[in-house]
Motif scaffolding. Structure first.
Motif, mmCIF file in Angstrom:
data_model
loop_
_atom_site.group_PDB
_atom_site.id
_atom_site.type_symbol
_atom_site.label_atom_id
_atom_site.label_comp_id
_atom_site.label_asym_id
_atom_site.label_seq_id
_atom_site.Cartn_x
_atom_site.Cartn_y
_atom_site.Cartn_z
ATOM 1 N N THR A 12 49.193 112.579 68.532
ATOM 2 C CA THR A 12 50.215 111.794 69.423
ATOM 3 C C THR A 12 51.048 111.371 70.365
ATOM 4 O O THR A 12 51.314 112.502 70.527
ATOM 5 C CB THR A 12 50.026 110.913 67.734
ATOM 6 N N ALA A 13 51.418 110.054 69.932
ATOM 7 C CA ALA A 13 53.110 109.672 70.690
ATOM 8 C C ALA A 13 54.508 111.328 70.542
ATOM 9 O O ALA A 13 54.702 112.658 70.491
ATOM 10 C CB ALA A 13 53.871 109.094 71.033
ATOM 11 N N GLN A 52 45.263 98.401 63.696
ATOM 12 C CA GLN A 52 46.057 99.521 64.554
ATOM 13 C C GLN A 52 45.153 100.172 65.576
ATOM 14 O O GLN A 52 43.572 100.094 65.321
ATOM 15 C CB GLN A 52 46.720 100.218 63.649
ATOM 16 N N THR A 98 44.325 102.651 67.459
ATOM 17 C CA THR A 98 44.483 104.275 67.172
ATOM 18 C C THR A 98 43.200 104.028 65.708
ATOM 19 O O THR A 98 42.050 105.342 65.774
ATOM 20 C CB THR A 98 45.298 105.425 67.589
ATOM 21 N N ASP A 138 51.758 99.125 75.273
ATOM 22 C CA ASP A 138 50.879 99.707 73.817
ATOM 23 C C ASP A 138 49.578 99.130 73.708
ATOM 24 O O ASP A 138 49.103 100.073 72.603
ATOM 25 C CB ASP A 138 51.940 99.028 73.111
ATOM 26 N N VAL A 196 44.657 101.314 76.451
ATOM 27 C CA VAL A 196 43.433 102.508 76.486
ATOM 28 C C VAL A 196 43.291 103.215 77.536
ATOM 29 O O VAL A 196 42.728 103.502 78.912
ATOM 30 C CB VAL A 196 42.478 102.152 75.846
ATOM 31 N N LYS A 237 45.928 105.193 75.019
ATOM 32 C CA LYS A 237 45.563 105.812 73.771
ATOM 33 C C LYS A 237 44.149 106.397 74.043
ATOM 34 O O LYS A 237 43.281 105.632 74.561
ATOM 35 C CB LYS A 237 46.095 104.236 72.711
ATOM 36 N N VAL A 262 40.628 106.291 72.354
ATOM 37 C CA VAL A 262 40.200 105.859 70.454
ATOM 38 C C VAL A 262 38.660 105.729 70.615
ATOM 39 O O VAL A 262 38.440 106.532 71.434
ATOM 40 C CB VAL A 262 40.173 103.308 71.069
ATOM 41 N N GLY A 267 39.424 107.668 78.069
ATOM 42 C CA GLY A 267 39.863 106.866 76.694
ATOM 43 C C GLY A 267 39.484 106.249 75.708
ATOM 44 O O GLY A 267 39.930 106.143 74.434
#
Length: 319
Positions: free
Chosen positions: A94-95, A193, A195, A243, A246, A251, A253, A272
């Motif tokens: 993750t981040a 959320q 993710t 934020d 993808v 992120k 997913v 992604g």
């Protein structure tokens, strides 16, 4: 027998799904798995971690850990890894994982593999490279190893069986921070959320504006009880905040259903989301690369198709 440490990320008293995925990787590696929970007031999280099939939970409850600060957290992880005599430290990519675990690897003088997607019976690790077009098989030769796991690579470990014992540890007195926590600006939303959502609806440059994300895409997102995502092109154009991105630099997913609206399917985006269980694509260009990975494709004008789809979803929910 080998022994691993799994760092548990948590928020609002719950274990993050990404950490449950990383735990599945640790379980596949074999041997005992010790879960590590850090923070302040973490008894509830430690209790939930104890139900995930680990051999034990080590919890450090300390005011210095109230907010995430990489230098203090890295010292805490390294402290427990050494005390437990583990061979491998696992965490989610993750981040926080990307920020924290290179520091942990430095403190442990350990080799590191990031964003891995599989663990071999011989201890080798697999990780994607070149936007997922090549899978590299690597071996870490240092006595201690640090591994971060892609959040879509394994089925998340689920609660079951007897609760593991919880052991409380003290953070070393010299674990002080050279940085200061200022603010955590959390993006709050009634939607799932990104993710962790089982349904993701993403928009691309084909939506043409941020207003169209709001007026055309969001009604579909909400009708499907989905999380909203976006392509890098849409983010770079300023349609939505980053934020929601993808892709390879956003992120990663893998929901049960991924709906791509007005997304051409550049390789960065496909990296992604291509592991999603079912992919639906809506694009007016029949040759768009997104159709090469989609299970269902609709060649249509999204400004007509999406409102129609939204209406049909609402009708189905209404019974």
């Amino acid at each position: 027998m080998s022994k691993s440490l799994i760092y548990i990320e948590h928020a609002h008293g719950n274990v993050q799904k990404a950490s449950q995925v990383a735990l599945a990787a640790a379980n596949k590696a074999g041997g005992d798995v010790v879960a590590l929970v850090l923070g302040q007031g973490v008894d509830a999280v430690a209790g939930k971690a104890a139900k995930l099939g680990v051999s034990k939970v080590v919890a450090i409850d300390d005011a210095r850990l109230e907010h995430y600060l990489a230098d203090v957290y890295s010292k805490a992880v390294a402290q427990v890894a050494k005390a437990e005599g583990v061979e491998t430290v696992f965490a989610a990519a993750t981040a926080i994982g990307k920020d924290l675990f290179p520091r942990v690897a430095h403190l442990l003088e350990a080799g590191m593999a990031s964003d891995i997607t599989d663990v071999g019976a011989d201890g080798s690790l697999e990780r994607p490279t070149y936007a997922g077009n090549v899978i590299a098989t690597i071996t870490i030769e240092t006595p201690m190893k640090v591994v971060t796991v892609r959040g879509t690579a394994f089925e998340a470990a689920e609660p079951g069986g007897a609760d593991a014992p919880i052991e409380k540890a003290e953070l070393a007195a010299d674990a002080q921070s050279k940085t200061r926590f200022v603010e955590f600006a959390e993006t709050k939303s009634d939607r799932p959320q990104l993710t962790e959502a089982s349904i993701v609806v993403s928009g691309g440059r084909g939506l043409k504006s941020g207003e169209n994300f709001t007026e055309v895409l969001e009604p579909l997102v909400d009708a499907m009880d989905a999380a909203m995502g976006a392509s890098r092109a849409a983010v770079d154009a300023g349609f939505v905040p980053n934020d929601l991105q993808v892709g390879q630099t956003g992120k990663v997913v893998a929901p049960q259903l991924y709906v791509a609206v007005g997304i051409s399917g550049a390789i960065q985006h496909l990296a992604g989301m291509k592991d999603s269980k079912v992919i639906v694509a809506i694009n007016k260009d029949a040759d768009a690369p997104i159709f090469s990975v989609s299970d269902y494709g609709l060649v249509a004008d999204l400004f007509k198709a999406v409102p129609e789809m939204t209406d049909e979803v609402k009708k189905l929910k209404a019974g």
